[in-house]
Each structure stands twice: as C-alpha cells, then as structure tokens.
Design a protein around this motif. Structure first.
Motif, short mmCIF file in Angstrom:
data_model
loop_
_atom_site.label_atom_id
_atom_site.label_comp_id
_atom_site.label_asym_id
_atom_site.label_seq_id
_atom_site.Cartn_x
_atom_site.Cartn_y
_atom_site.Cartn_z
N TRP A 209 0.84 -1.18 0.00
CA TRP A 209 0.00 0.00 0.00
C TRP A 209 0.89 1.24 0.00
N THR A 243 -10.44 4.45 5.33
CA THR A 243 -10.67 3.53 4.21
C THR A 243 -10.53 2.10 4.72
N SER A 245 -10.66 -1.86 3.27
CA SER A 245 -10.61 -2.64 2.03
C SER A 245 -10.57 -4.13 2.35
N TYR A 255 -3.37 -2.66 -4.72
CA TYR A 255 -4.61 -2.01 -5.10
C TYR A 255 -5.26 -2.62 -6.33
N ILE A 258 -8.91 -5.31 -5.07
CA ILE A 258 -9.80 -4.92 -3.98
C ILE A 258 -11.19 -5.48 -4.25
N GLN A 261 -14.40 -1.99 -1.11
CA GLN A 261 -13.75 -0.91 -0.37
C GLN A 261 -14.76 0.16 0.01
N ASP A 263 -14.57 3.92 1.23
CA ASP A 263 -13.60 5.01 1.25
C ASP A 263 -14.31 6.29 1.67
N THR A 275 -14.85 -1.39 -6.07
CA THR A 275 -14.29 -2.72 -6.25
C THR A 275 -13.34 -2.64 -7.43
#
Length: 356
Positions: A209, A243, A245, A255, A258, A261, A263, A275
């Motif tokens: 991340w 956030t 996920s 990323y 996912i 998620q 957010d 998604t």
C-alpha cells in the motif's frame, strides 16, 4: 527416515494414544491430537491434515490484554469438543500452546499448556457440560500477559493457564469433535490497536500500500455466502479519511485486487464504495445521500460487510452502526479474500468480529 514415513509413524502413534485415552468418537475425530498445517498447492490457505479438524487463522499478532472468543454449536448428543491454540509447527509435541478438551460421555474437562496426554490437566472445578448453553458453546481466551492465558466460557471464568510459549507464537485455532458449526470468531483489542502501529504478517506477503499508516488483518478462513465481518474503532478529532478494504490474494497483493472498499473523505464529507478487479475500477452504485459523517457515532465507527450471492453475482451488503448503507457487486470470489486493510486517520481499532 523419510518425511512421509515419519509422518505416518506420527499418525500411528497419535492414534494409539488417542484410543488409549478413550477420547475418540464414532465420527473418527482425532481428539486431542495436533493438526499439522500445509499449503494446498493452488493457494496459501493453511489446511488441517486431519479430516474433522476445523482450522482458523489468528487475524493479528496476539498481545497483552487482547481477548478472543469462538462460538458455535454441537451435534446432538455432544461427544467431545477440543479447542487448541497452535503455532503451526510440524513438531507434534511443540505445536500446541494451549488446549481445552471436553469429554461429554464422562463429563470431564481437561486444560493444558500443551498437547493433552494421559488425561493430564483435569479441571476439578468445572465439567464438560459447563461449556455448553444448550447445544451452543462460547469459549473465550484472555491474554493476561505474554505467558498467561485466562479461559472463559460465556461470562464464567474457567481457569488461568501458564503457557510454555509466548502468546505471539500462536497462529491458529483448531476445533475438533462432533461440532455442528463454528459461528463466530471475535476479537477485543483491549486498549485498542493504534493506527500508527504496523504488524508484519507471519505467513503471507503483506499487501503493498502507498500509505504505511495502515493496519492489516488476516481472514481466519474461507469466506462464503452469509459470512460477515464487523470492525469497530474510533477516529481522532477532525479526521481526513478512513478507508476499509477487503483484499483478494493474487500474485501481487495491492490495489489491483480490492474485492470491496469503503472510502470516506471527512474533509469533503464524501463516501465512495469501490471494487477493483485486476487493476480495473468497476462502477458501483453509491447512495449519494449517505456521507462520510453518517458512518460515525461521535468519533466511533462500526462497519459491517456481509457476503451475499444471487443471480450469478457476488455482492457485499455494507452497514454502519446497524444501518444499511448500500450493496457492492464484486467481480471477486469470496473464497479469494484474504486481508482486511484499514487506512487513514485511525485512532484505535477496538473490535473485529467474523460471522463464519
């Protein structure tokens, strides 16, 4: 001696001890034997090498003041229930850190800081029946410090146990016996996990991340339709973002994968549901009437994700403080989801609960 021969010999020895202790049942349970773990060739999900063992992965490194509870139901009539906290090591004598065994046909309860042998660890204050409420069990473990574990059933204290291994070596929970279902695994993180503390995962690669101020949890076992995840915690004053996920395991866990998620951008008061499948952002219907501030109760958040399937589609239903937010169709299989990643301005993560 080859590894295969050694393994067969260990199985034979275990079976002899098993029968001598009279803890086996008609369901061919392995009793208080120790499940080895293995990788199944197509993914890195750990598997028990015993047919009637249910194996759960610990979601976060255990620390002082953490508690975790496993609940489920027994078949009728109950015969035996064995719950073990394990390191995942292949050594049969060193794998078990803590073990609880209930023999219902003798109404005896055994607790040990290792694999139970020769009926050691008999608890004289409680019986096997005391672990059940009807056909249901609810067994809790409290991490008093690095080497002391408190064991509970429901709200009743059972026993304090001095461990031979530190609690941070525990990687798995195994459940044996004529268990009908395991319903929940829940964690209470004591004073809370701070958002600026990072834990390097024990077995699998940590998701990559851009934001290092994140907390990563492992999914305890394969998710399926009706499985659910609930996370609670708090944010500091004037947060910018939060956030959450749900991430699938792919060759490069980042990323690009996912599954779902949530957010939130508090500085803009926006909430987006996303998604991502192999790097491609999928269109998700978002209820624009629900904003970032709607997911907070004061400074606290409580977010739930529930797996649902219908019309050939996998969907997550998302709720906040028991109020429905929206649904997120996902192009991922529930069984591929391996991580929960929290990012943003997190003060504390307080509880984590899985409905299995």
């Amino acid at each position: 001696m080859s590894c295969q021969t050694r393994y067969l010999e260990e199985q034979r020895s275990e079976l002899v001890i098993f029968i001598n202790r009279s803890i086996t049942t008609e369901n061919n349970e392995r009793g208080s034997g120790v499940p080895l773990t293995k990788m199944n060739g197509t993914s890195s999900w750990p598997e028990a090498q015993w047919p009637n063992t249910q194996l759960l992965t610990i979601s976060y490194e255990l620390k002082q003041n953490f508690t975790f509870t496993i609940s489920g139901s027994m078949m009728d009539p109950p015969k035996s229930l064995i719950v073990s906290l394990e390191t995942g090591a292949n050594d049969l004598d060193e794998n078990v850190v803590c073990q609880l065994a209930a023999k219902y046909y003798e109404n005896k309860l055994f607790i040990s800081n290792g694999k139970i042998q020769n009926e050691e660890g008999l608890n004289d204050t409680m019986t096997a029946g005391d672990l059940l409420d009807g056909s249901n069990f609810n067994i809790g473990f409290g991490c008093r410090d690095d080497y002391y574990m408190d064991i509970y059933t429901g709200s009743s204290f059972v026993q304090q146990l001095e461990l031979n291994n530190s609690i941070d070596t525990i990687r798995y929970i195994s459940v044996d016996g004529n268990v009908q279902s395991i319903d929940t695994l829940s964690y209470n993180f004591g004073d809370g996990l701070r958002g600026d503390l990072i834990y390097a995962l024990p077995e699998w690669p940590r998701p990559q991340w851009p934001n290092d101020n994140s907390i990563v949890f492992l999914i305890p076992r394969t998710l399926q339709t009706q499985s659910g995840i609930t996370i609670s915690g708090s944010v500091p004053s004037n947060p910018d973002s939060l956030t959450i996920s749900l991430v699938s395991e792919q060759s490069n866990t980042n990323y690009s994968n996912i599954a779902c998620q949530l957010d939130t951008r508090f500085n803009e008061n926006t909430l987006n549901l996303n998604t991502v499948v192999y790097g491609e952002l999928q269109d998700v219907k978002n209820d624009q009437s629900i904003t970032a501030n709607d997911i907070l109760s004061g400074s606290d958040f409580n977010i739930s994700f529930t797996c649902r399937s219908g019309n050939g589609e996998n969907v997550f239903d998302i709720s906040s403080n028991n109020s429905y937010i929206d649904q997120v169709p996902t192009g991922h299989d529930f069984s591929d989801i391996r991580y929960i990643v929290l990012e943003g301005n997190i003060d504390l993560v307080k509880t984590l609960e899985f409905h299995l």
